[in-house]
Design a protein around this motif. Structure first.
Motif, PDB file in Angstrom:
ATOM      1  N   ASP A  63      36.926  35.772  41.875  1.00  0.00           N
ATOM      2  CA  ASP A  63      35.771  36.523  42.374  1.00  0.00           C
ATOM      3  C   ASP A  63      36.108  37.992  42.649  1.00  0.00           C
ATOM      4  O   ASP A  63      35.510  38.611  43.537  1.00  0.00           O
ATOM      5  CB  ASP A  63      35.232  35.851  43.645  1.00  0.00           C
ATOM      6  N   GLU A  64      37.044  38.513  41.872  1.00  0.00           N
ATOM      7  CA  GLU A  64      37.413  39.918  41.997  1.00  0.00           C
ATOM      8  C   GLU A  64      36.789  40.660  40.806  1.00  0.00           C
ATOM      9  O   GLU A  64      36.821  40.145  39.690  1.00  0.00           O
ATOM     10  CB  GLU A  64      38.949  40.020  41.964  1.00  0.00           C
ATOM     11  N   THR A  74      39.807  26.783  42.236  1.00  0.00           N
ATOM     12  CA  THR A  74      40.021  27.689  43.379  1.00  0.00           C
ATOM     13  C   THR A  74      40.045  26.947  44.712  1.00  0.00           C
ATOM     14  O   THR A  74      40.600  27.456  45.687  1.00  0.00           O
ATOM     15  CB  THR A  74      38.936  28.792  43.422  1.00  0.00           C
ATOM     16  N   LYS A  98      53.189  36.845  51.378  1.00  0.00           N
ATOM     17  CA  LYS A  98      51.828  36.395  51.107  1.00  0.00           C
ATOM     18  C   LYS A  98      51.428  36.700  49.658  1.00  0.00           C
ATOM     19  O   LYS A  98      50.800  35.870  48.986  1.00  0.00           O
ATOM     20  CB  LYS A  98      50.857  37.071  52.087  1.00  0.00           C
ATOM     21  N   LEU A  99      51.822  37.880  49.187  1.00  0.00           N
ATOM     22  CA  LEU A  99      51.515  38.254  47.802  1.00  0.00           C
ATOM     23  C   LEU A  99      52.246  37.326  46.823  1.00  0.00           C
ATOM     24  O   LEU A  99      51.648  36.843  45.852  1.00  0.00           O
ATOM     25  CB  LEU A  99      51.903  39.710  47.540  1.00  0.00           C
ATOM     26  N   THR A 104      45.175  40.454  41.592  1.00  0.00           N
ATOM     27  CA  THR A 104      44.131  40.225  42.604  1.00  0.00           C
ATOM     28  C   THR A 104      44.701  40.408  44.010  1.00  0.00           C
ATOM     29  O   THR A 104      44.069  41.047  44.872  1.00  0.00           O
ATOM     30  CB  THR A 104      43.541  38.804  42.434  1.00  0.00           C
ATOM     31  N   GLY A 105      45.900  39.846  44.240  1.00  0.00           N
ATOM     32  CA  GLY A 105      46.559  40.005  45.542  1.00  0.00           C
ATOM     33  C   GLY A 105      46.777  41.475  45.872  1.00  0.00           C
ATOM     34  O   GLY A 105      46.500  41.925  47.003  1.00  0.00           O
ATOM     35  N   ALA A 138      45.132  44.038  44.649  1.00  0.00           N
ATOM     36  CA  ALA A 138      43.822  44.665  44.873  1.00  0.00           C
ATOM     37  C   ALA A 138      43.307  44.353  46.274  1.00  0.00           C
ATOM     38  O   ALA A 138      42.556  45.136  46.860  1.00  0.00           O
ATOM     39  CB  ALA A 138      42.827  44.172  43.818  1.00  0.00           C
ATOM     40  N   ARG A 139      43.728  43.217  46.819  1.00  0.00           N
ATOM     41  CA  ARG A 139      43.309  42.814  48.177  1.00  0.00           C
ATOM     42  C   ARG A 139      44.331  43.250  49.233  1.00  0.00           C
ATOM     43  O   ARG A 139      44.291  42.769  50.361  1.00  0.00           O
ATOM     44  CB  ARG A 139      43.101  41.294  48.223  1.00  0.00           C
ATOM     45  N   GLN A 140      45.252  44.086  48.807  1.00  0.00           N
ATOM     46  CA  GLN A 140      46.259  44.670  49.697  1.00  0.00           C
ATOM     47  C   GLN A 140      47.142  43.640  50.382  1.00  0.00           C
ATOM     48  O   GLN A 140      47.617  43.851  51.502  1.00  0.00           O
ATOM     49  CB  GLN A 140      45.593  45.603  50.718  1.00  0.00           C
ATOM     50  N   LEU A 141      47.369  42.517  49.694  1.00  0.00           N
ATOM     51  CA  LEU A 141      48.382  41.572  50.187  1.00  0.00           C
ATOM     52  C   LEU A 141      49.748  42.179  49.899  1.00  0.00           C
ATOM     53  O   LEU A 141      49.921  42.982  48.993  1.00  0.00           O
ATOM     54  CB  LEU A 141      48.279  40.214  49.471  1.00  0.00           C
ATOM     55  N   ASN A 167      41.654  50.506  39.656  1.00  0.00           N
ATOM     56  CA  ASN A 167      42.612  50.502  40.759  1.00  0.00           C
ATOM     57  C   ASN A 167      43.933  49.888  40.318  1.00  0.00           C
ATOM     58  O   ASN A 167      44.993  50.288  40.768  1.00  0.00           O
ATOM     59  CB  ASN A 167      42.047  49.715  41.942  1.00  0.00           C
TER      60      ASN A 167
END
Lengths: 309, 309
Positions: free
Chosen positions: B50-51, B294, B271-272, B261-262, B264-267, B129
């Motif tokens: 969902d990115e 998912t 965690k990343l 995606t990680g 882009a979500r600033q993980l 990005n």
């Protein structure tokens, strides 16, 4: 105008590989992709004979678009009907002197599409002077679909040249409105009669039997040996010149193209037989399927011999 | 927005046949055709996460149209550039417990197209990005094409996640503007180092060697054994849960999708790593290539273990 019908066309892919191995990755650089299907070969040869021609049948998806572009490039009128399913690929892998083929069954035709095409076919038959119908039926169409088409063509008065085999050939012969011309090859006729092989005498007897009574022209092709042709109640043996056959694939379709074009030009008798069968010979002399060198037509017709048997 | 680049995509055909025989006609009813290519797998998984995602690269002909339609259906922004050549087919025949593949080399890219895409790529990189670049180069593109792309991305300040192998991987590492993240698998890293096999210690040493000095993240995937990950100057061993692997094809692409995606979500940090590698595990659990369930993400991330080595 001649209309050719191909109900289950394909985009034919040919891979030439030096070495083909199972259970591994085979990289191929020699790839060709062409608009395939018997009726499309017929249309291509008629176009080369410079006779106006339209192609119809059922097309869908991006491979359907590929075929539409190819028809445009070849200047063949495109009267295909769009369907929801996807037009198929047929693949030939040529390797180590072998030919391994993968044939997809193709789309399943929906009932409303099957009925819709019969309406389209009626309109086409009204415009056409001659119609050729070639090949097998895609899934979803009833087994008597060619009989329905033959009945419509009869109603509007347009003669049909039919090239099919097996059960579809048998059903067409049982039809109340049989085609004007049929072109089984020797094996297809043997299969129809439930025999292993047929000699010339067997073929002569078969084409003059009540089975083919309603069919004006029956052309039984014998490969390099020429053909046995029945016209009305007479049978003829046609001998074609000895040639160096390069690729016989599509020669039957080229014979249909030759007869359709000859009939459209009002040829008859010996001249029609020679003209029609010449296209099969010329196709076999070329690498490309459904392609003839038109400059050799006069030479080939002069070499053909026709005698009543 | 993440942009994924696939320079040599394909329409992948899969035939399942009970019995495959050479030198004869094989009729197949079980056929699937999908938009293929590593970068398209990446885009599909990012979309499932969902990115926002766009796919770019080079597309041509009716198979290019097939891929465009597929992107529309999947709601992936289509930024492919049109080329004159035809997008290729890649075929997998699954038979008798074997997988026989036929890979076409694909179109030859013209010089003006190669230059044109670099202009397109600069525009995309300015909007993106994050950028992922996956797979091999089609014919006609120079061997240093990825280096040119990396230089452009650096100029406009957009980090690149690069997934390639062999000479292209080696060249990217020698580049003055190396990628932000690389993801060789164990075999690809061994190949790069000219070794037969590598143990965990070898991998740790390699990713911390000067070779990868300019690369922020190096993810060396080890199949079911997880991964060795280098971040800046530290190395980590990541162990993934034991699963029933159904189809590992596309798991590497799914890992790229996870990391993009990680990021882009600033993980960051552990965690990343867990998030990125989870997508590879989930892809292997599904029949379909480039597809994840998912609902299993949280479970899988909880099972992942990360330790510094």
């Amino acid at each position: 105008m001649i209309f050719t019908i191909t109900l289950n066309p394909s985009v034919d892919i040919q891979y030439r590989v030096a070495d083909f191995k199972e259970n591994t990755v085979n990289r191929v650089a020699d790839v060709s992709k062409t608009a395939g299907g018997k009726g499309l070969n017929v249309a291509r040869v008629i176009r080369q004979l410079d006779e106006p021609v339209a192609a119809s049948g059922l097309l869908g998806g991006s491979l359907g678009d590929f075929i539409s572009k190819e028809l445009k490039r070849l200047d063949i009128q495109n009267d295909f009907m769009a369907i929801e399913g996807d037009t198929r690929n047929c693949i030939a892998i040529i390797h180590d002197g072998k030919q391994t083929e993968i044939l997809e069954s193709g789309p399943v035709i929906q009932e409303k599409e099957a009925n819709g095409f019969l309406t389209t076919f009626r309109e086409l038959a009204e415009q056409a002077n001659w119609i050729t119908v070639s090949g097998s039926l895609p899934k979803g169409l009833p087994d008597d679909y060619y009989q329905e088409m033959l009945a419509i063509a009869k109603e509007v008065g347009t003669p049909v040249l039919l090239d099919t085999k097996g059960d579809l050939l048998a059903r067409a012969l049982q039809s109340e409105t049989p085609p004007y011309l049929m072109k089984p090859n020797q094996d297809e006729l043997a299969d129809l009669l439930g025999k292993e092989t047929l000699c010339i005498e067997d073929i002569k007897a078969a084409v003059q039997s009540p089975l083919f009574a309603g069919v004006e022209w029956v052309v039984v092709t014998l490969g390099e040996l020429g053909a046995v042709v029945k016209h009305k109640d007479k049978a003829y043996r046609v001998q074609s010149p000895k040639i160096n056959a390069v690729n016989p694939v599509g020669s039957g379709d080229s014979v249909i193209a030759g007869f359709a074009t000859g009939l459209a030009r009002q040829l008859g008798g010996e001249k029609l037989m020679k003209f029609g069968l010449t296209m099969g010979v010329l196709n076999a002399m070329e690498e490309q399927t459904g392609y003839i060198d038109t400059s050799k037509i006069v030479w080939c017709m002069e070499q053909m011999e026709v005698m009543e048997i």
